[in-house]
Structure formats: C-alpha cells, structure tokens
Design a protein around this motif. Structure first.
Motif, PDB file in Angstrom:
ATOM      1  N   GLN A 108     -23.378  -3.701 -11.992  1.00 28.09           N
ATOM      2  CA  GLN A 108     -23.712  -5.049 -11.531  1.00 28.09           C
ATOM      3  C   GLN A 108     -22.847  -6.126 -12.186  1.00 28.09           C
ATOM      4  N   PHE A 109     -22.074  -5.746 -13.214  1.00 29.28           N
ATOM      5  CA  PHE A 109     -21.340  -6.733 -14.000  1.00 29.28           C
ATOM      6  C   PHE A 109     -19.832  -6.550 -13.881  1.00 29.28           C
ATOM      7  N   ASP A 110     -19.132  -7.692 -13.996  1.00 26.78           N
ATOM      8  CA  ASP A 110     -17.675  -7.691 -14.054  1.00 26.78           C
ATOM      9  C   ASP A 110     -17.187  -7.636 -15.493  1.00 26.78           C
ATOM     10  N   LEU A 111     -18.007  -8.157 -16.405  1.00 30.63           N
ATOM     11  CA  LEU A 111     -17.635  -8.195 -17.811  1.00 30.63           C
ATOM     12  C   LEU A 111     -18.861  -7.926 -18.668  1.00 30.63           C
ATOM     13  N   VAL A 112     -18.736  -6.985 -19.588  1.00 23.65           N
ATOM     14  CA  VAL A 112     -19.744  -6.759 -20.622  1.00 23.65           C
ATOM     15  C   VAL A 112     -19.127  -7.229 -21.938  1.00 23.65           C
TER      16      VAL A 112
ATOM     17  N   LYS B 183     -15.292   1.498 -15.188  1.00 23.35           N
ATOM     18  CA  LYS B 183     -14.266   0.515 -14.824  1.00 23.35           C
ATOM     19  C   LYS B 183     -14.628  -0.915 -15.220  1.00 23.35           C
ATOM     20  N   VAL B 184     -15.901  -1.175 -15.551  1.00 24.42           N
ATOM     21  CA  VAL B 184     -16.298  -2.537 -15.920  1.00 24.42           C
ATOM     22  C   VAL B 184     -15.488  -3.011 -17.133  1.00 24.42           C
ATOM     23  N   ASN B 185     -15.076  -4.279 -17.119  1.00 28.83           N
ATOM     24  CA  ASN B 185     -14.347  -4.866 -18.240  1.00 28.83           C
ATOM     25  C   ASN B 185     -15.256  -4.975 -19.460  1.00 28.83           C
TER      26      ASN B 185
ATOM     27  N   SER C 266     -10.527   7.270 -29.530  1.00 28.95           N
ATOM     28  CA  SER C 266     -10.113   8.658 -29.272  1.00 28.95           C
ATOM     29  C   SER C 266     -10.842   9.255 -28.080  1.00 28.95           C
ATOM     30  N   LEU C 267     -11.942   8.632 -27.679  1.00 34.76           N
ATOM     31  CA  LEU C 267     -12.704   9.083 -26.514  1.00 34.76           C
ATOM     32  C   LEU C 267     -12.088   8.503 -25.241  1.00 34.76           C
ATOM     33  N   PRO C 268     -12.321   9.127 -24.088  1.00 30.55           N
ATOM     34  CA  PRO C 268     -11.826   8.542 -22.835  1.00 30.55           C
ATOM     35  C   PRO C 268     -12.396   7.133 -22.654  1.00 30.55           C
ATOM     36  N   ASN C 269     -11.530   6.165 -22.427  1.00 26.75           N
ATOM     37  CA  ASN C 269     -11.990   4.790 -22.277  1.00 26.75           C
ATOM     38  C   ASN C 269     -11.056   4.028 -21.357  1.00 26.75           C
ATOM     39  N   THR C 270     -11.581   2.992 -20.760  1.00 27.02           N
ATOM     40  CA  THR C 270     -10.771   2.140 -19.895  1.00 27.02           C
ATOM     41  C   THR C 270     -11.293   0.711 -19.950  1.00 27.02           C
ATOM     42  N   ASN C 271     -10.398  -0.247 -19.729  1.00 26.30           N
ATOM     43  CA  ASN C 271     -10.769  -1.670 -19.684  1.00 26.30           C
ATOM     44  C   ASN C 271     -11.552  -2.108 -20.919  1.00 26.30           C
TER      45      ASN C 271
ATOM     46  N   THR D 244      -9.046  -6.136 -15.803  1.00 27.16           N
ATOM     47  CA  THR D 244      -8.910  -6.693 -14.478  1.00 27.16           C
ATOM     48  C   THR D 244     -10.252  -6.819 -13.821  1.00 27.16           C
ATOM     49  N   GLN D 245     -10.492  -7.950 -13.194  1.00 28.87           N
ATOM     50  CA  GLN D 245     -11.793  -8.195 -12.574  1.00 28.87           C
ATOM     51  C   GLN D 245     -11.972  -7.254 -11.390  1.00 28.87           C
ATOM     52  N   HIS D 246     -13.171  -6.716 -11.238  1.00 33.28           N
ATOM     53  CA  HIS D 246     -13.448  -5.730 -10.196  1.00 33.28           C
ATOM     54  C   HIS D 246     -14.297  -6.256  -9.080  1.00 33.28           C
ATOM     55  N   SER D 247     -14.782  -7.500  -9.174  1.00 34.73           N
ATOM     56  CA  SER D 247     -15.651  -7.989  -8.111  1.00 34.73           C
ATOM     57  C   SER D 247     -14.896  -8.957  -7.223  1.00 34.73           C
TER      58      SER D 247
END
Length: 348
Positions: free
Chosen positions: A85-89, A105-107, A126-131, A345-348
C-alpha cells in the motif's frame, strides 16, 4: 506518495518533554502531510499525527526484551500484510523491523540518529535487498555505519516557526545549558565556565536515572545549584525551551562524547542564541564558527568564547541555521532521495 513512518515505542510521537527522535518523526509526518502525501504513522501509545496513526507496544524505555520482541512481531505482521500500500517506508526505529520487506520493491529509508551497529548493517546488506537506503543525521554518524549499502547524510531538523528570534540580549543575560544531566553532556563544565566568566547559568534537562549518572548529578551538579548564579529549571517542553533560549546570551555545549547531532544546538540558533561547543562528533557540521557560535577545544577556549559572544549577529545566526536545518528543508531532502535517487524509484 503514500508514506509509512515507523518509530519505536517507549516515548509517544510527538513527545511531551524528552524525545528528540520522536519529535523529528512528528515533524516529518506533518510536513509530508502538508505537501499532499498520505501519511501513516506506526508508533507507541498516545502517538498522533495529521495522517493515520497506528499504535503498538508500551511507552516504557525500560521495557523488557520480551516486550520488544512483541513489538517486532507486530511490525513484521503489519508490513507483511500492508507493504504494497506504500510507496515509501521511512523507518526511524529498529533496523530489524524492515526484515519482511527487505527484498520487496517498496522504497525503504532507514534513518539513524545515533551511532550505528556495523554488524547489523553487514548482516542486512548481505541478504537479498532492493530499494534500500541508509541515512544518518551527520557525516560523523554516517561514518559509524557506512560499511556496506547506500548511505547519505540528512541532517536533523526543527520547526523554526515555533521559535522566536531575540535579536538583542542585555549584558547580564544568562548562559544556558540544556540537555540530559548526564556526565557526558558536560553540565559540570558549563557551571565552571559560568563561574569563571561571572555569568549566571540556567540549567535545564532531565535528572538522570541510571545509578552512575544520578550519582554524578547528586555529587557534582546539585550541590552547586544555588538558585542565584546557578539555577535549575527542570525538563522543558517546546514552549518553555523557546522562552528560556531566546533570553540567553549563549548556549554552552561542553560535551564529553561524540554527539551524533545535538538538536538543542539548532533550537538555540532558532532564537538567535549562539552555541559555544566543544569540537566533538557532529559539532563542526552544526556550528558555523563565528556565525552561529564558536567551536572550542579546551575549557580556556570556551571561557574566551563567552567574552566574544557579542561578535555574533543573532539575526544572522538564526537565518543561516534556518537555511540549513528547518524541517521543511530536511523533509524535502528525504523526499528528493525517494524520488530522484537511482536506488529509490517511486512505484505508484
């Protein structure tokens, strides 16, 4: 943009008295909301903001590890079901809160206001992470954790509209010390400086509760409080801070540790009150020597700086501090990071 702000329980957002990080979270929640973003705040009991507030945990800084584990479980469950529900946490709480959405994928911005656990950063990156982006409140604070991942300095802030510029103070205006009355904050040095310069000193802040610091207060500070030259006015709320700081000729900041930021310094500057500080931690980043105060390295230098305090233009002091540290400017810095950085990058 839909923004989720997270803060640890223990002190409500906003705090009534002590709680620098909690005050920051509230300021950013209000600024984001005024800019047209939809804000949800996840924080301890009695918290509120102009957006949506969800409370959890208990307001007790000495709560048990079992209670803290329940808080983690609550945040994990909430994020697992609602992250999309969020674009940025934007997390001001514990890094472990972000574990369930680390590779979503949330920022994500993880913000630090104190020295960082390098071990935690190494494990998480070291764990899989993105954004995922890390920020801290000063270059000094960034340096404590910048061992992996993407990092940027974003300074702390205050709402300058809540503070009143006093462009002139009298020769007999007092010096002031504002902060926890722990030994590392240096209240004993502030008292010595006041006596050496024949100035009155107002002490304000929380009396410590830890055994070592309470002993320090009882033996080194309290016996010197005479209600005349050295006065203690207790812990202050925001209105009271404004009232006392604007009447002071200078704020003394004789720290004995590497302060990650020191919001009290910009609270003083917002009133036009210059800061005389020891060169530790973030002080060289916050104080502009000769404009918003003086940076010193010894007791004698601090004493000499008190004699030079009228070299500071109090209006110019506030103006520069506001340009650097107003909440609107810093909120925009965070949003620019979320909008523009190649990682976020914003996803909404």
């Amino acid at each position: 943009m839909k923004i989720l702000l997270i803060m640890d329980p223990g002190i409500p957002v906003p705090p009534v008295l002590y709680g620098g990080h909690e005050r920051l979270v509230y300021l950013f929640a209000e600024k984001y909301q005024k800019l047209g973003h939809q804000v949800t705040l996840l924080a301890g009991p009695d918290s509120y903001c102009s957006g949506t507030t969800i409370t959890f945990g208990t307001n007790d800084l000495d709560r048990s590890n079992q209670a803290k584990n329940k808080e983690i479980a609550f945040v994990w469950k909430y994020l697992y079901h609602n992250w999309h529900q969020f674009d940025l946490v934007h997390n001001f709480g514990r890094l472990i809160y972000l574990l369930p959405i680390l590779n979503k994928k949330v920022n994500k911005i993880m913000t630090y206001g104190r020295p960082v656990s390098r071990r935690g950063i190494k494990i998480f990156t070291s764990l899989p992470n993105t954004n995922l982006y890390f920020t801290a409140c000063s270059n000094y604070c960034v340096s404590t954790g910048n061992v992996a991942g993407k990092w940027q300095t974003v300074y702390n802030a205050i709402d300058f509209s809540a503070y009143t510029l006093n462009p002139n103070v009298s020769n007999n205006a007092p010096l002031m010390f504002l902060g926890r009355l722990d030994k590392i904050k240096g209240a004993h040095t502030a008292i010595q400086v006041a006596k050496a310069t024949n100035n009155n000193l107002i002490l304000a802040g929380n009396i410590p509760t830890t055994p070592d610091n309470l002993h320090y207060y009882k033996t080194e500070i309290e016996p010197q409080i005479d209600g005349k030259q050295i006065s203690y006015v207790g812990a202050l709320n925001d209105s009271e801070k404004n009232q006392y700081l604007q009447k002071a000729k200078a704020l003394l900041f004789p720290i004995e540790w590497d302060e990650p930021f020191g919001i009290v310094m910009i609270e003083a500057m917002a009133c036009g009150t210059p800061v005389i500080a020891f060169e530790r931690g973030s002080v060289p980043e916050v104080v502009t020597d000769g404009v918003t105060g003086f940076i010193t390295n010894t007791f004698d230098q601090m004493v000499n700086a008190v004699g030079r305090i009228y070299e500071i233009d109090r209006a110019a002091c506030r103006a520069l501090a506001e340009k650097q540290f107003d909440a609107g400017k810093i909120a925009a810095d965070y949003l620019n990071l979320a909008y523009q950085d190649s990682v976020l990058t914003q996803h909404s």
